[in-house]
Design a protein around this motif. Structure first.
Motif, short mmCIF file in Angstrom:
data_model
loop_
_atom_site.label_atom_id
_atom_site.label_comp_id
_atom_site.label_asym_id
_atom_site.label_seq_id
_atom_site.Cartn_x
_atom_site.Cartn_y
_atom_site.Cartn_z
N ASP A 23 14.82 -47.26 8.69
CA ASP A 23 14.45 -47.97 7.46
C ASP A 23 14.04 -47.02 6.34
O ASP A 23 12.96 -47.14 5.77
CB ASP A 23 13.35 -48.99 7.77
CG ASP A 23 13.84 -50.10 8.70
OD1 ASP A 23 14.23 -51.16 8.22
OD2 ASP A 23 13.88 -49.86 9.93
N HIS A 25 15.60 -46.88 3.45
CA HIS A 25 15.73 -47.64 2.19
C HIS A 25 15.94 -46.74 0.97
O HIS A 25 15.22 -46.86 -0.04
CB HIS A 25 14.52 -48.56 1.98
CG HIS A 25 14.46 -49.70 2.95
ND1 HIS A 25 15.01 -50.93 2.70
CD2 HIS A 25 13.94 -49.79 4.20
CE1 HIS A 25 14.80 -51.73 3.74
NE2 HIS A 25 14.16 -51.06 4.67
N ASP A 65 19.00 -49.93 7.89
CA ASP A 65 18.38 -50.01 6.56
C ASP A 65 18.23 -48.60 5.97
O ASP A 65 17.18 -48.24 5.44
CB ASP A 65 17.02 -50.73 6.59
CG ASP A 65 17.17 -52.25 6.60
OD1 ASP A 65 18.31 -52.74 6.68
OD2 ASP A 65 16.13 -52.95 6.52
N HIS A 163 19.02 -52.82 15.25
CA HIS A 163 18.12 -52.90 14.10
C HIS A 163 17.06 -54.00 14.26
O HIS A 163 15.88 -53.78 13.99
CB HIS A 163 18.92 -53.15 12.82
CG HIS A 163 18.05 -53.16 11.59
ND1 HIS A 163 17.43 -52.02 11.11
CD2 HIS A 163 17.67 -54.16 10.76
CE1 HIS A 163 16.72 -52.33 10.04
NE2 HIS A 163 16.84 -53.61 9.82
N HIS A 202 13.52 -52.29 11.55
CA HIS A 202 13.41 -53.58 10.86
C HIS A 202 11.98 -54.06 10.62
O HIS A 202 11.69 -54.63 9.57
CB HIS A 202 14.18 -54.65 11.65
CG HIS A 202 14.36 -55.94 10.93
ND1 HIS A 202 14.84 -56.03 9.64
CD2 HIS A 202 14.15 -57.23 11.32
CE1 HIS A 202 14.91 -57.31 9.29
NE2 HIS A 202 14.49 -58.05 10.28
N HIS A 204 9.16 -52.33 10.43
CA HIS A 204 8.33 -51.41 9.64
C HIS A 204 6.91 -51.29 10.20
O HIS A 204 5.93 -51.41 9.45
CB HIS A 204 8.27 -51.86 8.17
CG HIS A 204 9.58 -51.78 7.43
ND1 HIS A 204 9.66 -51.27 6.15
CD2 HIS A 204 10.84 -52.13 7.77
CE1 HIS A 204 10.92 -51.33 5.74
NE2 HIS A 204 11.66 -51.85 6.70
N TYR A 274 10.43 -58.13 -1.33
CA TYR A 274 11.59 -57.49 -1.96
C TYR A 274 12.88 -58.06 -1.44
O TYR A 274 12.87 -58.81 -0.47
CB TYR A 274 11.57 -55.98 -1.77
CG TYR A 274 11.60 -55.49 -0.33
CD1 TYR A 274 10.44 -55.43 0.43
CD2 TYR A 274 12.80 -55.08 0.26
CE1 TYR A 274 10.47 -54.98 1.75
CE2 TYR A 274 12.83 -54.61 1.57
CZ TYR A 274 11.66 -54.57 2.31
OH TYR A 274 11.70 -54.12 3.60
#
Ligand SMILES: Nc1ncnc2c1ncn2[C@@H]1O[C@@H]2COP(=O)(O)O[C@H]2[C@H]1O
Ligand SMILES: [Fe+2]
Length: 274
Positions: A23, A25, A65, A163, A202, A204, A274
């Motif tokens: 993740d 991002h 991600d 994920h 996923h 976090h 988000y």
């Protein structure tokens, strides 16, 4: 079509040593942030800390991600940073990824192999993405490929990476975005007691839970963190993280979670999502 295979090395002590990052991002623009955290800066800080950790790892698993804006440039950025670690890296997609652009990772040395085979272990990288949706689904093709891979090496221990969370992590809002057909996944692995662990991203956050004899392990994002066990969306002040895994010859999974030091990156506390 079966999974693309990669033969991987076993250390002299019989173990496979791994690093999980997840993740990230990333954006094409290195100034852009997610909820007040510059994801390029936090990922770079994670990479620098891994370099100074002095903990062994031979392969890197990137569990989705990787991009927030879907651009080829963001994936290139991922590959450039990962190259600093000088170890083979394999990827699987998350809900925010765009697989068409993700395939360009291979040109930059980040591999699309999905079945990693060693002396005592195989590691299977699954795709749970349902494009455009935050939740996940395992397609029939993924389920069939998984069954085939498990049948191919019944005598090796198995680590599965994906994920999405196949079991709830205890946050109502986040568990809406789970793997929807987890029952079909569990039906495939039911015949294989050699499945030792399932690692994912996923969510976090750090998560470790033993379920039905299988270790379920999630690793914090390299950017923002979600508050564990929160019914509604909430960010955590915990820092970006990464995880080392040792897969022993006997089938044990030993892991070590690491994070950046306190207050390195703090998200905007007023963020609502988000
Ligand atoms: N406030 C919110 N409520 C529900 N889902 C959200 C919220 N904010 C973000 N999400 C989605 O939940 C996902 C969980 O982690 P992701 O990084 O996949 O991306 C997140 C968004 O797609
Ligand atoms: Fe994510």
């Amino acid at each position: 079509m079966a999974f693309t295979k990669l033969n991987i090395n076993t250390a002299p002590d019989g173990s496979v040593y791994l690093l999980q990052v997840t993740d990230t991002h990333l954006f094409a623009d290195e100034q852009t942030g997610l909820l007040g955290v510059n994801t390029n800066d936090s990922f770079t800080a994670v990479i620098e800390n891994i370099q100074s950790d002095n903990i062994p790892f031979e392969y890197i698993l990137a569990t989705g991600d990787l991009s927030q804006d879907h651009t080829k440039r963001s994936y290139q950025r991922f590959a450039e940073r990962i190259a600093d670690l000088d170890r083979p890296c394999v990827w699987l997609p998350g809900n925010h990824d765009m697989q068409e652009n993700m395939l360009t990772l291979e040109q930059h040395g980040v591999l699309a192999a999905k079945q990693l085979v060693s002396e005592h272990w195989q590691i299977i990288m699954l795709d749970t993405q349902l494009e455009g949706e935050p939740h996940g689904v395992m397609s029939q093709r993924q389920l069939d490929n998984l069954a085939e891979a498990l049948a191919e090496y019944p005598d090796k221990h198995v680590l599965i990476a994906m994920h999405h969370q196949a079991i709830p992590v205890g946050s109502k809002w986040l568990d809406q975005h789970n793997l929807k057909n987890a029952d079909e996944f569990f039906a495939v692995i039911a015949d294989y007691p050699n499945v030792r662990g399932v690692i994912f991203g996923h969510v976090h956050q750090n998560y470790e839970f033993q379920f039905d004899g299988i270790a379920f392990i999630a690793t914090p994002s390299t950017c923002i963190q979600f508050l564990p066990l929160s019914a509604n969306f909430a960010l955590d002040h915990q820092q970006p993280g990464w995880r080392y895994l040792q897969l022993t010859a006997e089938g044990r999974i030993a892991t070590r979670l690491r994070r950046l030091s306190e207050r390195s990156f703090l998200p905007d506390p007023k963020s609502k999502g988000y």
